[in-house]
Each structure stands twice: as C-alpha cells, then as structure tokens.
Design a protein around this motif. Sequence first.
Motif, PDB file in Angstrom:
ATOM      1  N   VAL A 137      -7.027   2.177  -2.920  1.00  0.00           N
ATOM      2  CA  VAL A 137      -5.739   1.787  -2.235  1.00  0.00           C
ATOM      3  C   VAL A 137      -4.670   3.204  -2.316  1.00  0.00           C
ATOM      4  CG1 VAL A 137      -4.957   0.905  -4.101  1.00  0.00           C
ATOM      5  CG2 VAL A 137      -4.079   0.192  -2.007  1.00  0.00           C
ATOM      6  N   ALA A 138      -5.303   3.776  -3.479  1.00  0.00           N
ATOM      7  CA  ALA A 138      -4.586   5.048  -3.659  1.00  0.00           C
ATOM      8  C   ALA A 138      -4.466   6.106  -2.462  1.00  0.00           C
ATOM      9  CB  ALA A 138      -4.921   5.930  -4.637  1.00  0.00           C
ATOM     10  N   ALA A 139      -5.511   5.973  -1.362  1.00  0.00           N
ATOM     11  CA  ALA A 139      -5.625   6.895  -0.385  1.00  0.00           C
ATOM     12  C   ALA A 139      -4.583   6.648   0.742  1.00  0.00           C
ATOM     13  CB  ALA A 139      -7.029   6.645   0.529  1.00  0.00           C
ATOM     14  N   SER A 140      -4.103   5.297   0.666  1.00  0.00           N
ATOM     15  CA  SER A 140      -3.014   4.803   1.503  1.00  0.00           C
ATOM     16  C   SER A 140      -1.764   5.404   1.254  1.00  0.00           C
ATOM     17  CB  SER A 140      -2.596   3.431   1.600  1.00  0.00           C
ATOM     18  OG  SER A 140      -2.318   2.881   0.496  1.00  0.00           O
ATOM     19  N   LEU A 141      -1.441   5.895  -0.176  1.00  0.00           N
ATOM     20  CA  LEU A 141      -0.302   6.418  -0.789  1.00  0.00           C
ATOM     21  C   LEU A 141      -0.423   8.079  -0.440  1.00  0.00           C
ATOM     22  CD1 LEU A 141       0.155   4.140  -4.000  1.00  0.00           C
ATOM     23  CD2 LEU A 141       1.200   3.863  -1.643  1.00  0.00           C
ATOM     24  N   LEU A 142      -1.627   8.410  -0.679  1.00  0.00           N
ATOM     25  CA  LEU A 142      -1.617   9.871  -0.421  1.00  0.00           C
ATOM     26  C   LEU A 142      -1.614  10.322   1.173  1.00  0.00           C
ATOM     27  CD1 LEU A 142      -4.880  10.386  -2.617  1.00  0.00           C
ATOM     28  CD2 LEU A 142      -2.624  11.215  -3.505  1.00  0.00           C
ATOM     29  N   GLU A 143      -1.827   9.529   1.958  1.00  0.00           N
ATOM     30  CA  GLU A 143      -1.766   9.603   3.308  1.00  0.00           C
ATOM     31  C   GLU A 143      -0.391   9.239   3.787  1.00  0.00           C
ATOM     32  OE1 GLU A 143      -3.930  11.829   4.641  1.00  0.00           O
ATOM     33  OE2 GLU A 143      -5.371  11.758   3.429  1.00  0.00           O
ATOM     34  N   ALA A 144       0.470   8.733   3.172  1.00  0.00           N
ATOM     35  CA  ALA A 144       1.770   8.257   3.560  1.00  0.00           C
ATOM     36  C   ALA A 144       2.462   9.440   3.884  1.00  0.00           C
ATOM     37  CB  ALA A 144       2.431   7.491   2.386  1.00  0.00           C
ATOM     38  N   ASP A 145       3.462   8.900   4.939  1.00  0.00           N
ATOM     39  CA  ASP A 145       4.478  10.138   5.593  1.00  0.00           C
ATOM     40  C   ASP A 145       5.058  10.745   4.823  1.00  0.00           C
ATOM     41  OD1 ASP A 145       3.558   9.231   8.007  1.00  0.00           O
ATOM     42  OD2 ASP A 145       5.286   7.945   8.330  1.00  0.00           O
ATOM     43  N   ASP A 146       5.418  10.367   3.687  1.00  0.00           N
ATOM     44  CA  ASP A 146       6.168  11.113   2.422  1.00  0.00           C
ATOM     45  C   ASP A 146       5.451  11.553   1.526  1.00  0.00           C
ATOM     46  OD1 ASP A 146       5.342   9.081   1.163  1.00  0.00           O
ATOM     47  OD2 ASP A 146       7.426   8.502   0.536  1.00  0.00           O
ATOM     48  N   SER A 147       4.309  11.808   1.701  1.00  0.00           N
ATOM     49  CA  SER A 147       2.996  12.324   0.707  1.00  0.00           C
ATOM     50  C   SER A 147       2.958  13.981   0.785  1.00  0.00           C
ATOM     51  CB  SER A 147       1.855  11.823   0.699  1.00  0.00           C
ATOM     52  OG  SER A 147       0.969  12.371  -0.031  1.00  0.00           O
ATOM     53  N   PRO A 148       3.180  14.594  -0.072  1.00  0.00           N
ATOM     54  CA  PRO A 148       3.150  16.104   0.262  1.00  0.00           C
ATOM     55  C   PRO A 148       1.609  16.605   0.296  1.00  0.00           C
ATOM     56  CG  PRO A 148       3.473  15.687  -2.223  1.00  0.00           C
ATOM     57  CD  PRO A 148       3.748  14.426  -1.443  1.00  0.00           C
ATOM     58  N   VAL A 149       0.658  15.789   0.176  1.00  0.00           N
ATOM     59  CA  VAL A 149      -0.784  16.234   0.497  1.00  0.00           C
ATOM     60  C   VAL A 149      -1.246  15.264   1.595  1.00  0.00           C
ATOM     61  CG1 VAL A 149      -1.179  16.756  -1.997  1.00  0.00           C
ATOM     62  CG2 VAL A 149      -1.584  14.400  -1.160  1.00  0.00           C
ATOM     63  N   LYS A 150      -0.462  14.735   2.410  1.00  0.00           N
ATOM     64  CA  LYS A 150      -0.869  14.192   3.641  1.00  0.00           C
ATOM     65  C   LYS A 150      -1.798  15.162   4.508  1.00  0.00           C
ATOM     66  CE  LYS A 150       0.365  11.526   7.780  1.00  0.00           C
ATOM     67  NZ  LYS A 150       1.483  11.122   8.434  1.00  0.00           N
ATOM     68  N   GLY A 151      -3.123  14.610   4.917  1.00  0.00           N
ATOM     69  CA  GLY A 151      -3.732  15.599   5.700  1.00  0.00           C
ATOM     70  C   GLY A 151      -4.645  16.561   4.943  1.00  0.00           C
ATOM     71  N   LYS A 152      -4.271  16.847   3.641  1.00  0.00           N
ATOM     72  CA  LYS A 152      -4.943  17.645   2.934  1.00  0.00           C
ATOM     73  C   LYS A 152      -6.261  17.097   2.044  1.00  0.00           C
ATOM     74  CE  LYS A 152      -0.998  20.456   1.640  1.00  0.00           C
ATOM     75  NZ  LYS A 152      -0.510  21.234   0.341  1.00  0.00           N
ATOM     76  N   MET A 153      -6.311  15.670   2.167  1.00  0.00           N
ATOM     77  CA  MET A 153      -7.404  15.011   1.389  1.00  0.00           C
ATOM     78  C   MET A 153      -8.799  14.678   1.808  1.00  0.00           C
ATOM     79  SD  MET A 153      -5.511  14.847  -1.760  1.00  0.00           S
ATOM     80  CE  MET A 153      -6.709  14.135  -2.482  1.00  0.00           C
ATOM     81  N   GLY A 154      -9.655  14.773   0.977  1.00  0.00           N
ATOM     82  CA  GLY A 154     -10.945  14.241   1.553  1.00  0.00           C
ATOM     83  C   GLY A 154     -11.310  13.123   0.616  1.00  0.00           C
ATOM     84  N   TYR A 155     -12.286  12.202   1.076  1.00  0.00           N
ATOM     85  CA  TYR A 155     -12.675  10.960   0.546  1.00  0.00           C
ATOM     86  C   TYR A 155     -14.150  10.755   0.461  1.00  0.00           C
ATOM     87  CZ  TYR A 155      -7.822  10.218   1.348  1.00  0.00           C
ATOM     88  OH  TYR A 155      -6.295  10.461   1.301  1.00  0.00           O
ATOM     89  N   ALA A 156     -14.736  10.181  -0.613  1.00  0.00           N
ATOM     90  CA  ALA A 156     -16.160  10.273  -0.812  1.00  0.00           C
ATOM     91  C   ALA A 156     -16.332   8.922  -1.756  1.00  0.00           C
ATOM     92  CB  ALA A 156     -16.760  11.449  -1.518  1.00  0.00           C
ATOM     93  N   HIS A 157     -17.781   8.446  -1.543  1.00  0.00           N
ATOM     94  CA  HIS A 157     -18.059   7.577  -2.463  1.00  0.00           C
ATOM     95  C   HIS A 157     -18.052   7.757  -3.731  1.00  0.00           C
ATOM     96  CE1 HIS A 157     -20.365   4.656   0.585  1.00  0.00           C
ATOM     97  NE2 HIS A 157     -19.688   5.657   1.336  1.00  0.00           N
ATOM     98  N   MET A 158     -17.727   6.843  -4.799  1.00  0.00           N
ATOM     99  CA  MET A 158     -17.609   7.025  -5.991  1.00  0.00           C
ATOM    100  C   MET A 158     -18.950   7.504  -6.656  1.00  0.00           C
ATOM    101  SD  MET A 158     -15.178   5.941  -8.156  1.00  0.00           S
ATOM    102  CE  MET A 158     -14.904   5.725  -9.890  1.00  0.00           C
ATOM    103  N   PRO A 159     -18.698   8.416  -7.345  1.00  0.00           N
ATOM    104  CA  PRO A 159     -19.922   9.280  -8.094  1.00  0.00           C
ATOM    105  C   PRO A 159     -21.242   8.436  -8.928  1.00  0.00           C
ATOM    106  CG  PRO A 159     -18.080  10.327  -8.619  1.00  0.00           C
ATOM    107  CD  PRO A 159     -17.779   9.253  -7.923  1.00  0.00           C
TER     108      PRO A 159
END
Length: 452
Positions: free
Chosen positions: A283-305
């Motif tokens: 669920v944190a991904a939705s907050l990282l990609e929110a319009d007011d997030s300074p890292v929106k568009g910078k993030m990558g996502y993978a399966h849990m190690p």
Amino acid sequence: MLSKKRTLTLGAGAMATAMALAACSSGNVSSGGDGAGDGENVTLNLATVNNGQMKDMEQLKGEYESANPGVTVNFQVMEEADLRAAVTADVASGAGQYDIVTIGAYETPQWGANGWLVDLTEPLASDPDYDVEDLLEPVRVAISNDGKQYAVPFYGESSILMYNKEILDEAGVTLSDNPTWQEVADAAAEVKTDGMAGICMRGKPGWGDLFAPLTTVVQTFGGNWYDADWNATVDSPEWKEAVEFYKTMLDESGQADPVSYSFNECLTALKEEQAAMWADASVAASLLEADDSPVKGKMGYAHMPTVETQESGWLWSWNLAVPSTTQNQEQAIDFVKWATSKEYHQLVGEEIGWSNVPPGARQSTYEIPEYEEAAAAYAPITLDVMSSVNPEQPGVNPQPWVGIQYVSIPEFQDVGNQCAQLIADYIANRTSVDDALAECQGLAQPAGEAQQ
C-alpha cells in the motif's frame, strides 16, 4: 485455522497498558437508542491507525455527514501499536467506547468467533448496491469465520520491495523483479552514502511493527514460529541466521536508530530520499506515487526478496468492524459500508487523487481507467503478489495455522509483542541474539502447547 481456545488472552502487563490507553483516548461514548433514525444526534467514535488512507477517510467524512444529517463521525487516530492496545482493551472488556474499529486480518476472525463483533454478512449481502462479491476473495475469506464476515476490508496489501530507480541507476546498481535478500543487501551497501541509508526496514517493537517484515524473512530463510505439532522453533538455526542477517543489513546499510522506525518513518525516509530502498507493505506504493509525493515517477517495484521460498510477501488487510457493544449499530454499519463502497473509491479518486484510492480491496477498482493509469507502476505487481502468496504454507515447512506474518492464535499478540522487544534489544546492541531467541522461545512454547 483458529485455535481451539476462543478467548483472547493478554499478559497482565499488556492488558494493563491497553486499558490505560483506552481510558486515555479522547472522545465520548456514543449516545444510546436508535440515534439519528429517531431524530437524535449521533456521534460515531471511530478508532483507526494513522496511515495515509485512513487520514483520507477522515478528510472525506464530511461528505457522509452532509448526506446523513445528525450523524457526526469522530476519528481517533493512533499509531499502530497504540491502536491495537486501545481497541483490544475496549472490545475485550465490553467497555463500548468505540462504534467502529480498524482491525487487522489477525484479529477479525478470532474476535468474531468470540462474539465481540457484529456479524456483517446479512447487511452486506442484502444490499445489491454494495456488491459484496466485488471484494477480493482472498481478503474477504481472511476476515471471515465459519462462513460469517465480521469486517469489511478498507484496503488490502501484500509486501513488496520499493526502490528509487534514479539513485540505483546513478550507482550502476540493478535489481531483478524477483531478487534474493543477499542481492538486496549487496545493493543497499553499494548505494549507501553518509547522508542516505541504502535500505530502511522496520525495527520498532511490536508484532505488527518489527515482526511484520521480519517474520517473512525468517520464513524464507527456512524458519517459522512453530512446527506442525505446535512446538516452538524460535531458537532454531534458521531463526538465528535470519535475525542476524536482518541486523547486519541494518548495521551496514540501514537507517540510524532502526528501533524507532516503522511504516510511517520509512515512508518519510523514502519520500525525502534519506533511504534508497524499503521492503514493506504494498500500500505504500500508492503514497509514493501520490501527486504530492516528491519521488513520484522515480520508484521501481519488485517482489519481496527471497532465500529458499518462491515468494515471501505477506497478506494483510486493514478492516472496518463494528463492536457488538455499540449502541449505534445501524449508523455504524451504514458508515462502514459507505467507507468501503465503490462510490467511496470514486470519491477518493476525484477529490484527493487516483493513486490514493485504497488498494487490494475491490476488484472493480482495478477496472477504473483513471486508477489503471495512476497506479500503473504498482497495481499489477500488487495483485500479482497478493495472488501468489500462500497463507497456508508461506515458509519452507507446513504450519498448523493460516497466516503469513502472524500466527492466528489469541496468544500471539502478547507473545509477538514481547519477542519483538527482545529482537529490538538485539538490533540496538542491548542483548545477544542467542539470549533474545532463547527468551522468546520460552515465551512462545507455552502458547504452542495450549494448541496441542
């Protein structure tokens, strides 16, 4: 699988703390009677966790209040551990302070079986506009007991690895879509700088704080809380290897003072680029990609190690439930339905932003064009992981309960909290790993014997 024992037990110290927290919570007990239905004013006291989606719900509650004159929804927002203690004390004692509570997949079926929660099966099924079948089935099953649904998912999640692509690219580091924990530890060490952690991980004591990710690490290393006969296995070599790995990774590449960090602290660290990676709730991904997030568009996502298993993500939901002690049952159920409806998801998207729509709860959410576009970076992997994890056997060996990052027995809340403090002490260099695990084994064994 639920324990044969149905009554939730807490250690004396834990219950005393929980009672004190409940007593100190703000707000008044709701008025009695039929409430707004009889022209009276009704205050619904809602206890919830201080996560972003819940704060969005509080922000939007005025929409519900405007449509339901006479009803006021009083939010009491707490940190995760405080919420669990306060709600457990209130519901278990029948004090009736709350009309609506936010509880997890761990508590819901047990509390429903105890008679502490209102059975929502009929109110949900009889309302065609609500469309209960649209709720994601794995999540809906997890919050049911004996065919009865005792809560409604506000959002569902697994866990994933989140990383700042720009930071990793600058360091020449790449990650696979299904990385190993060693791969992640190596990457964290490579990108760490004096002003930025290579990875942020939970270290704050609590069965739902530190042990949420750490239990999945233990499982993929080959360990678990109990064997198939309910014998505690916390002092096993697999546990020691996993816990030592976790601490070493934090020592070498993690944030300073990790025992003060949980979900919100790591979220802030990633947003402020004080950490490059984070393995935690999807669920944190939705907050990282929110319009007011300074890292929106910078993030990558993978399966849990992973180490020895194919997957190591957890399965969780934060749910809204109605305690059986409420004197405003009808109004409480109505608000719960509103806050988990298709219309609410549409409202969040239109008023706050489509990336803020609660994920992992409704299938139809993933069919909204605006949400598909806004959540393109993380929605597919969230659904993939949630459908790939196995709560019946998340680790290497069979287990006699259903659950990934928790053990679905009443005693686990107390055992997990005490053991988390022991491991936190080890992470903070206040004890040895052998002493911490030995003491935790002593706490876990009686709880396991109670299920035999």
